[in-house]
Design an enzyme around this catalytic site. Structure first.
Site, PDB file in Angstrom:
ATOM      1  N   CYS A  83       0.840  -1.187   0.000  1.00 44.26           N
ATOM      2  CA  CYS A  83       0.000   0.000   0.000  1.00 44.26           C
ATOM      3  C   CYS A  83       0.880   1.244   0.000  1.00 44.26           C
ATOM      4  CB  CYS A  83      -0.894  -0.014   1.234  1.00 44.26           C
ATOM      5  SG  CYS A  83      -1.871   1.492   1.466  1.00 44.26           S
ATOM      6  N   HIS A 231      -8.775  -3.106   1.857  1.00 44.57           N
ATOM      7  CA  HIS A 231      -7.704  -2.456   2.628  1.00 44.57           C
ATOM      8  C   HIS A 231      -7.795  -0.934   2.486  1.00 44.57           C
ATOM      9  CE1 HIS A 231      -3.456  -2.012   4.115  1.00 44.57           C
ATOM     10  NE2 HIS A 231      -3.553  -0.918   3.375  1.00 44.57           N
ATOM     11  N   GLU A 232      -7.910  -0.457   1.249  1.00 43.76           N
ATOM     12  CA  GLU A 232      -7.928   0.991   1.029  1.00 43.76           C
ATOM     13  C   GLU A 232      -9.184   1.626   1.594  1.00 43.76           C
ATOM     14  OE1 GLU A 232      -5.284   2.390   0.211  1.00 43.76           O
ATOM     15  OE2 GLU A 232      -4.211   0.586  -0.433  1.00 43.76           O
ATOM     16  N   HIS A 235      -8.535   2.658   5.029  1.00 45.45           N
ATOM     17  CA  HIS A 235      -7.880   3.968   5.163  1.00 45.45           C
ATOM     18  C   HIS A 235      -8.878   5.107   5.020  1.00 45.45           C
ATOM     19  CE1 HIS A 235      -3.855   2.538   5.598  1.00 45.45           C
ATOM     20  NE2 HIS A 235      -3.781   1.997   4.398  1.00 45.45           N
ATOM     21  N   HIS A 241      -2.090   1.516   9.350  1.00 50.81           N
ATOM     22  CA  HIS A 241      -1.553   0.181   9.124  1.00 50.81           C
ATOM     23  C   HIS A 241      -1.376  -0.561  10.444  1.00 50.81           C
ATOM     24  CE1 HIS A 241       0.108   1.426   4.959  1.00 50.81           C
ATOM     25  NE2 HIS A 241      -1.029   0.787   4.846  1.00 50.81           N
TER      26      HIS A 241
END
Length: 511
Positions: A83, A231-232, A235, A241
């Site tokens: 990432c 995952h993104e 964020h 993380h």
């Protein structure tokens, strides 16, 4: 860092990488540490203490032995696709989260961030999202379903609700770009490998993906778009993380395997921001269930695309393997399906892979038909399957290590000048004796023996004229066994009529 110091230090470290690392490092180690928040860019060259501290922090987050030394394992980790969001502050925030669990403060404790100008979280529970575009080699329907599942993954364990807003405006936008895309030079995408995607914390609400990467949905070659998107999204919700093994929010993307998709740390992190779901009982979707669902989605969409687009989906530029049988029929494999292209150019498919070869896994990584013994050879992970027609030979599948072969090969093909099968993996190739089923002596060797052949090919076959064709993404290389070098290259969907793609129309609704 001063320019002179940076060049001198970088030169020394790059030499170390070339000796130790198994994969090329896209950034010099000190540049890598600066880019991902381990060293501060204050115009001065980092001293030995600062470098050692930065390496220790990186090793901690990467779950490596914390030595402070740039050993082989550390350098290899730095070369792994990851990432693009900085790791700065992750250690402190994780410590606060764990402390909140033990002190019982939970969501009442506000998480300190590295920048006071950035919002900590969304101050509403109903969020909308929009897909700006999508990868050209994936169907829109299957991508929409995968993205919806990625958002649902987080809503299942938190107080959040997500809704797609196709026409916009939307709180969270997902888009694919190449190179510099007005996010700043440090966020420019670097092509295959390196940084796969990055996202911005709440209020800006954007996640960007490298358009040049090879995206997939069902776990075969390439990077799983569902896992990277999930995952993104984390964020965009405000999560940093995580150092926890198998956490979805690890800076190095997880593969879609058998484990639960979210770790305990992922769930605690999102619940400390947005509370628990209605009923106070998180719904955790097993990865194997999602994997099977993605397979079904893609298979259905492949059939739909065939009817609506009038061409095989692989013609858009991606497949897992390609080979040719004794009848000069070309077989193209992608995920759980394959297509056949007759010697006359007629295309059939997509056909279910496991309906013809019943004992294969859901997807393969390499395939080859051998005219030496009229057998089919398939490779996936650490195993090899061999078939006589549609029947699996006794004693198969076999472990690749027992045959002296690498795991996860790029491609495999029968090569008449050697009378054996060649298996390519990265910068090296192996030669398998099909009679003894053992690797030939003095192999593996460097791929440089094949002058002009690039790394990362995803398929290869020999045509009746004896020339070898190797494929990578949208391009092909023609290798002449007599001259022992590449003698031509181009775009296979356009230039090679025997692939079943020449002259096929292309959709305007994709990248």
């Amino acid at each position: 860092m001063t320019r002179g110091a940076g060049r001198a230090m970088g030169a020394a470290w790059v030499l170390t990488v070339s000796v130790i690392s198994a994969a090329p490092l896209l950034l010099e180690p000190e540049v890598f540490l600066e880019k991902y928040g381990y060293l501060h860019q204050d115009g001065q060259a980092p001293n030995a203490v600062a470098l050692r501290s930065a390496v220790c922090t990186f090793q901690w987050l990467s779950r490596l032995p914390v030595t402070g030394e740039l050993d082989g394992a550390t350098l290899r980790q730095m070369s792994t696709p990851r990432c693009g969001v900085s790791d700065e502050g992750s250690q402190q925030i994780w410590a606060q989260r764990v402390n909140a669990v033990f002190t019982g403060e939970g969501g009442s404790r506000r998480r300190r961030r590295r920048s006071a100008l950035r919002a900590e979280k969304w101050y509403k529970r109903h969020l909308t999202y929009q897909m700006v575009n999508w990868p050209r080699h994936l169907s829109l329907g299957s991508v929409q379903l995968a993205v919806r599942a990625a958002f649902q993954l987080w809503s299942n364990v938190s107080g959040l609700v997500f809704q797609e807003a196709p026409e916009g405006p939307a709180d969270i936008r997902l888009a694919f770009y190449e190179g510099d895309h007005n996010d700043g030079a440090s966020n420019a995408f670097d092509g295959p490998g390196g940084t796969l995607a990055h996202a911005f914390l709440p209020r800006r609400g954007e996640a960007h993906f490298d358009r040049a990467e090879r995206w997939t949905l069902n776990g075969h070659k390439g990077h799983n778009l569902f896992m990277v998107t999930a995952h993104e999204i984390g964020h965009t919700l405000g999560l940093e993380h995580s150092p926890v093994r198998h956490a979805l929010m690890s800076p190095y993307y997880r593969k879609l395997g058998r484990r639960l998709l979210l770790s305990w740390d992922d769930i605690i992190a999102v619940q400390q921001l947005y509370g628990k779901p209605v009923g106070d009982h998180p719904v955790r979707l097993p990865a194997q269930v999602l994997h099977a669902t993605l397979q079904e989605w893609e298979f259905t969409e492949l059939h739909n695309e065939r009817r609506t687009a009038g061409q095989p989906l692989y013609c858009r530029g991606v497949f897992d393997a390609i080979t040719m049988d004794q009848n000069r029929t070309v077989l193209v494999f992608r995920g759980s399906v394959y297509w056949t292209v007759s010697a006359d150019g007629d295309v059939s498919g997509p056909l279910a892979l496991r309906q013809r070869w019943a004992d294969l896994p859901l997807a393969i990584e390499a395939a080859s038909f051998s005219p030496l013994d009229s057998k089919w050879y398939f490779f996936k992970g650490k195993r090899m399957w061999r078939y006589a027609g549609n029947t699996l030979d006794p004693g198969f599948p076999r472990q690749s290590s027992d045959l002296g072969l690498p795991r996860h090969p790029d491609c495999a093909f029968y090569y008449a000048p050697l009378g054996h099968m060649v298996i390519v993996k990265g910068s090296r190739y192996s030669v398998l004796n099909l009679r003894s089923l053992h690797q030939e002596p003095y192999y593996p060797r460097r791929l440089a023996d094949w002058t002009g052949v690039p790394q990362g090919t995803n398929g290869a076959l020999t045509r009746p004229d004896g020339r070898l064709y190797l494929f990578r993404e949208q391009r092909f290389w023609r290798f002449d066994p007599v001259k022992v070098r590449v003698t031509g290259e181009g775009q296979w969907a356009k230039d090679l009529s025997w692939t079943g793609c020449s002259g096929a129309p292309r959709s305007n609704n994709i990248l």
